[in-house]
Design an enzyme around this catalytic site. Sequence first.
Site, short mmCIF file in Angstrom:
data_model
loop_
_atom_site.label_atom_id
_atom_site.label_comp_id
_atom_site.label_asym_id
_atom_site.label_seq_id
_atom_site.Cartn_x
_atom_site.Cartn_y
_atom_site.Cartn_z
CB SER A 160 21.84 16.03 -18.96
OG SER A 160 20.62 16.71 -19.21
CG ASP A 192 18.10 19.72 -11.76
OD1 ASP A 192 17.19 19.66 -12.61
OD2 ASP A 192 19.26 19.33 -11.98
CG HIS A 196 18.15 17.33 -15.26
ND1 HIS A 196 18.89 18.43 -14.85
CD2 HIS A 196 18.64 16.99 -16.48
CE1 HIS A 196 19.78 18.74 -15.79
NE2 HIS A 196 19.64 17.89 -16.79
#
Length: 367
Positions: free
Chosen positions: A54, A341, A344
């Site tokens: 990600s 978050d 991340h």
Amino acid sequence: MTFLGAKLPCRPLRFRFTVFLTSLFQPCCIAGVAVVNLPKNATLFPALVFFGDSIVDTGNNNYIKTIAKANFPPYGKDFVGGIPTGRFSDGKILSDLFAEELGIKPVLPPFLDPSLQDQDLLTGVSFASANTGYDPLTARLSCVLSFSDQFELFKDYISKLKKIAGDEKSSAILRESLIGVIAGNNDIAITYFNTPLRKFQHDVPSYTDLLVSYASTFVQDLYRLGARNIGVFSSLPLGCMPLERTIGGGLERKCAEKYNEAAQLFNNKLSAEIASLDAKLTEAKIVYVDIYNPILDITLNPQKYGFKIADKGCCGITGKVEVSFLCKCACSNVDDYVYWDSVHPTEKTYKILVHRILEEYYFNLTT
């Protein structure tokens, strides 16, 4: 799972874990931060390609059946037009920022985007998939693209390049492009520590050996297909992410040291293996890129970098556990936060990180 006419089967395990800790962060850029001043005679890369998780997935997971998605608000609130694109951040991520800072293009598109044009392919794409890892088991846990899947897509990409540009030019693009590889985060944080599946077979030292073996094989496979400028990124300081602080940091939510120790062990072994490959594959430049220490410094000394909050994310009611579909709202002062978050970082964090990487490693990859 099906995409672009190809089927890559996801075989869910009998143990069905809800793992949404999409491999750490996604770098992003902020207005007001100057572009890195590369030398006037710098060798520019014609294209940029990323493999990984990600950190560099610009939206591939939008096109597969998985829970590991970020294509809904408040993700993307600071992206162009405030649109959620599947990037696990408030704005651009690491792969986008590299493309922008190197003068290639403003953002790096996901390869699975059906609207891709020829020019998009000529200047590079991302094959990354949030929640994946070097370990094939990691991808199976949440039905995302494994590294084997990403490699098959890369071969498809090369075929498309040849149709667009011809054999000679496509070979030159591969040879001169910058290739980035980022993984290991989900392997350690999810597959090893948060499921029992690998602990039955491995202790931490042997599991990190396994991961490095997978990484080495992948880099050599890229070399066989014509890649010659390859940057292999370290794992992050996993124990200092807000989520891992909550899980393993005690009542005071300190950095969870067992995660950081495993990440450091993996990084030390990976660095040695990449140096060995660079010496062995003399036609290529293969560079180990440390992102563990820069992110750790930002997290432990946030004020030095213009941040106020490093132990929780901007996204969610608490910022201590929310990620992906648990992220329902966001703070109003995102620039105060190191993390977007609970896993991340914000685009501001990643702008700082990309600048540091380019300042430290640019000449290693071009000389």
